[in-house]
Design a protein around this motif. Structure first.
Motif, short mmCIF file in Angstrom:
data_model
loop_
_atom_site.label_atom_id
_atom_site.label_comp_id
_atom_site.label_asym_id
_atom_site.label_seq_id
_atom_site.Cartn_x
_atom_site.Cartn_y
_atom_site.Cartn_z
N ARG A 79 -19.25 -28.91 14.33
CA ARG A 79 -20.31 -28.95 13.32
C ARG A 79 -21.25 -27.78 13.57
NH1 ARG A 79 -25.34 -31.17 11.64
NH2 ARG A 79 -25.18 -32.38 9.71
N THR A 80 -21.61 -27.08 12.52
CA THR A 80 -22.39 -25.87 12.69
C THR A 80 -23.35 -25.70 11.52
OG1 THR A 80 -22.24 -23.48 13.11
CG2 THR A 80 -20.66 -24.42 11.54
N ASN A 81 -24.22 -24.71 11.62
CA ASN A 81 -25.24 -24.49 10.60
C ASN A 81 -24.93 -23.24 9.78
OD1 ASN A 81 -26.89 -26.69 11.38
ND2 ASN A 81 -27.72 -25.48 13.07
N ILE A 82 -25.38 -23.27 8.54
CA ILE A 82 -25.41 -22.07 7.71
C ILE A 82 -26.87 -21.70 7.52
CG2 ILE A 82 -24.97 -21.13 5.41
CD1 ILE A 82 -22.42 -22.69 5.30
N ARG A 83 -27.21 -20.46 7.87
CA ARG A 83 -28.59 -20.00 7.90
C ARG A 83 -28.85 -18.97 6.79
NH1 ARG A 83 -32.07 -22.69 10.88
NH2 ARG A 83 -33.12 -20.80 11.59
N THR A 84 -30.12 -18.86 6.42
CA THR A 84 -30.51 -17.89 5.41
C THR A 84 -30.24 -16.47 5.88
OG1 THR A 84 -32.32 -19.41 4.86
CG2 THR A 84 -32.38 -17.20 3.86
N PHE A 85 -30.52 -16.22 7.14
CA PHE A 85 -30.35 -14.90 7.74
C PHE A 85 -29.65 -15.05 9.09
CE2 PHE A 85 -34.27 -14.69 5.14
CZ PHE A 85 -33.83 -13.78 4.20
N PRO A 86 -29.13 -13.95 9.66
CA PRO A 86 -28.37 -14.06 10.92
C PRO A 86 -29.27 -14.26 12.14
CG PRO A 86 -28.48 -11.77 10.21
CD PRO A 86 -29.09 -12.58 9.11
N THR A 87 -29.86 -15.45 12.23
CA THR A 87 -30.72 -15.80 13.36
C THR A 87 -30.81 -17.31 13.48
OG1 THR A 87 -32.94 -15.60 14.30
CG2 THR A 87 -32.80 -15.71 11.91
N SER A 88 -30.99 -17.79 14.69
CA SER A 88 -31.26 -19.22 14.92
C SER A 88 -32.75 -19.48 15.06
CB SER A 88 -30.53 -19.70 16.18
OG SER A 88 -30.94 -18.95 17.31
N ASP A 89 -33.59 -18.44 14.93
CA ASP A 89 -35.03 -18.62 15.01
C ASP A 89 -35.53 -19.53 13.90
OD1 ASP A 89 -34.88 -16.80 17.05
OD2 ASP A 89 -35.81 -15.15 15.94
N GLU A 90 -36.47 -20.40 14.22
CA GLU A 90 -37.05 -21.26 13.20
C GLU A 90 -37.99 -20.47 12.30
OE1 GLU A 90 -39.17 -24.18 15.43
OE2 GLU A 90 -40.75 -22.80 16.04
N SER A 91 -38.15 -20.94 11.08
CA SER A 91 -39.08 -20.35 10.13
C SER A 91 -39.85 -21.48 9.48
CB SER A 91 -38.33 -19.52 9.08
OG SER A 91 -39.22 -18.91 8.18
N LEU A 92 -41.12 -21.65 9.87
CA LEU A 92 -41.91 -22.81 9.48
C LEU A 92 -43.08 -22.38 8.59
CD1 LEU A 92 -42.18 -24.50 13.00
CD2 LEU A 92 -40.33 -24.71 11.33
N SER A 93 -43.39 -23.21 7.61
CA SER A 93 -44.55 -22.92 6.76
C SER A 93 -45.86 -23.25 7.47
CB SER A 93 -44.46 -23.70 5.45
OG SER A 93 -44.40 -25.09 5.71
N GLU A 94 -45.81 -24.15 8.44
CA GLU A 94 -46.94 -24.49 9.29
C GLU A 94 -46.49 -24.42 10.74
OE1 GLU A 94 -49.93 -24.88 8.23
OE2 GLU A 94 -49.51 -24.99 6.08
N PRO A 95 -47.34 -24.01 11.66
CA PRO A 95 -46.90 -23.80 13.05
C PRO A 95 -46.24 -25.01 13.69
CG PRO A 95 -49.10 -22.90 12.72
CD PRO A 95 -48.76 -23.65 11.47
N ASP A 96 -46.69 -26.23 13.32
CA ASP A 96 -46.18 -27.43 13.98
C ASP A 96 -45.25 -28.26 13.10
OD1 ASP A 96 -47.70 -26.88 16.29
OD2 ASP A 96 -49.48 -27.75 15.34
N ASP A 97 -44.91 -27.76 11.91
CA ASP A 97 -44.06 -28.52 10.99
C ASP A 97 -42.59 -28.26 11.30
OD1 ASP A 97 -43.07 -30.07 9.00
OD2 ASP A 97 -43.71 -28.78 7.35
#
Length: 588
Positions: free
Chosen positions: A145-163
């Protein structure tokens, strides 16, 4: 930037301690959901309400045809990967790789505000200069099982720092043994831009095994005999050093095309299957694994019945919500998608796409609350229901309330209203049973938020299984040929339904459909008749009459009880029973 693996592992451990997939949900799971009693948390509670729960909705050939209809209706979203072009030109591939723009609003990663230099680095990793004039497609299979990402990175992208519940770079998840087409590679080679049957994006290269050619790939992804995982999750300790988890709807070839005998005498037969593994150079290899005979699996896809739809949905009851497949879980549309994947149905990934897809659709737009409930009576359990931001599966009615099962994050607390009209937040964050009178955070009830409903089936199979189509209609002695939706007897209501437009126009009336109100207007000899889908009331020149059963929308046709034809249109009607069906003679 940073790597999320450690954080995800910790979260997964915590989740494992709080919830184990496949475990029965305890009675107290209903305590913080209004109008839900423990008995409702079982599939049998809802199946027992169905007149013919095991009636087949569509067989394998009909499902294959339905999938082709889905591809035709949404050709840029759903693909038969076996017919995908062998290569893409530079313009098309560049358009795919750059289809999602970098965000222009503030985003946070690892607690820090992301700057524009970060996106420039991502653009470099997308390797646009590496796209040639002609780009050969490679054929792969996911090994886990794996993920499909918007861009080639596993870095998180959050609209709020703690969300951390909503990583906005997370597009979706793909299960193990999922066919993928590799279209492009990142600059560092760690990511592949892929196409699965209903989504495209960036997938970790380490999670893909690539076949040497299309023929060997087809041999694996289109086996003659295969096993389908019908449980929520199936854990295997072999092959490889790490456990393998197969999720609902996963299809794997049976080794040698046949079942293998059980290794322990007297026990149920085990299944010998071929699991994909990644060779030293990333090539597609297979290893044999044994799946216990008592596991929740099926040789071939499950029989597509309403009882099985409900059973599949309740196997996921209580599972944690996961945006885009985060936390090894599902979101609302993936929940519906995986339930239907058990039957071989290729639904689009997102709820709005599923709402626009093939099937029999009703619209809730511009209806009152009462009309919405009446329209729900025309749908059958297992139908998907849609709002602009959420998707639900319809279960049926109990003691005047209408119930659904859905993967829900939260609902509104009517006892804690905010000045702006919103409500306080009650967190569920799981697959739960609720009724549609539940308020949302914006203050609206779920029933009033619905935009559409979808029966996932062909038009030919869209009526209730308790309907008898052995009905002939004669108008002034001539047999009427109905081009699509036929008249039928609703056995449960003991009433004959006919398509109102064809009968009305044959009697010289003019018919108008008012979509916004789900209303039919009929004008004949200066008389105006109004009737509404889901309602028993008929208005003739403003005067209300009540039918004994409600008007229905079936396959896009408004169906009325035969009594309407005689009482509202002033025609003579004679019914002659003939075995299980009968003949209708209309004179006028």
């Amino acid at each position: 930037m940073f790597n999320k693996k450690t954080g995800i592992a910790a979260a997964a451990l915590l989740l494992l301690l709080l919830w184990m997939p496949g475990k029965a949900v305890s009675a107290d799971a209903a305590e913080n959901v209004p109008n839900v009693i423990p008995e409702m948390l079982t599939a049998d509670f809802w199946i027992d309400k169905l007149p013919e729960p095991d009636q087949v909705i569509m067989d394998g050939e009909e499902i294959a045809s339905f999938n082709r209809d889905i591809i035709r209706t949404q050709p840029e979203l759903i693909y038969d990967l076996t017919d995908y072009p062998a290569s893409l030109n530079k313009e098309r591939l560049t358009k795919l790789v750059t289809m999602r723009p970098f965000p222009d609003e503030d985003r946070y990663s690892n607690g820090r505000l992301v700057d524009w230099a970060y996106y420039q680095n991502l653009k470099e990793q997308m390797n646009l200069p590496g796209i040639g004039e002609k780009n050969e497609v490679a054929y792969g299979v996911t090994v886990r099982r794996t993920n499909i990402r918007t861009f080639p990175t596993s870095d998180e992208s959050l609209s709020e720092p703690d969300d951390k519940e909503f990583d906005l770079f997370q597009e979706t998840a793909a299960g193990p043994a999922e066919p993928v087409l590799v279209l492009h590679h990142s600059l560092d080679g760690g990511w592949c831009f892929v196409q699965i049957y209903n989504y495209c994006g960036w997938m970790p290269a380490a999670d893909i095994a690539v076949a040497k050619d299309k023929e060997s790939w087809l041999a694996y992804v289109k086996p003659s005999e295969y096993l389908v995982v019908t449980g929520n999750r199936l854990g295997l300790g072999f092959p490889g050093p790490l456990p393998v988890e197969l999720t609902m709807g996963t299809k794997v070839p049976l080794a040698g095309g046949r079942e293998k005998g059980g290794v322990v005498p007297g026990q149920a037969k085990d299944y010998e299957v071929l699991l994909p593994v990644r060779g030293a150079n990333g090539e597609l290899l297979t290893e044999t694994a044994l799946i216990p005979g008592g596991a929740d699996v099926s040789i071939g896809y499950l029989s597509y019945t309403r009882a099985n739809i409900i059973r599949q949905a309740f196997k996921i009851l209580g599972e944690r919500y996961g945006w885009g497949g985060m936390f090894n879980a599902r979101d609302c549309s993936a929940f519906v998608m995986d339930v239907y994947k058990s039957f071989g149905l290729m639904l689009p990934r997102n709820g709005d796409e599923q709402e626009r897809s093939a099937g029999v659709t009703v619209s809730f737009e511009d209806l009152s609350t009462r009309q919405r409930y009446e329209l729900l009576d025309t749908l059958l359990p297992g139908a998907s229901l849609h709002t602009p931001t959420h998707e639900l599966l319809y279960l049926g009615r109990h003691e005047g309330l209408y119930y659904v099962i859905h993967d829900i994050t939260s609902y509104g607390d009517a006892s804690r209203p905010n000045p702006d009209g919103t409500l306080g937040k009650i967190v569920l964050n799981r697959v739960a049973v609720t009724d549609l009178s539940l308020p949302r955070r914006n203050g609206m009830l779920f029933i009033d938020s619905l935009t559409g409903g979808k029966q996932i089936q062909t038009r030919a199979g869209s009526s209730d299984s308790s309907s008898d189509y052995n009905v002939s209609v004669y108008l002034n002695g001539t047999l009427v040929d109905f081009p699509d939706q036929k008249p039928f007897i609703d056995v449960s209501a003991d009433r004959v339904f006919v398509p109102v437009r064809f009968v009305s126009e044959a009697l010289g009336a003019q018919v108008e459909w008012v979509r916004e109100e789900q209303k039919i207007l009929i004008n004949k000899d200066g008389k105006q008749i109004a009737l509404y889908v889901g309602r028993k009331e008929v208005f003739v020149d403003g005067r209300k009459y009540t039918l004994d059963v409600a008007v229905r929308l079936v396959n896009g046709r408004t169906m009325v009880p035969l009594r309407f034809v005689s009482e509202a249109l002033g025609a003579g009607v004679k019914w002659t029973g003939q075995g299980s069906g009968g003949r209708v003679d209309i004179t006028g």
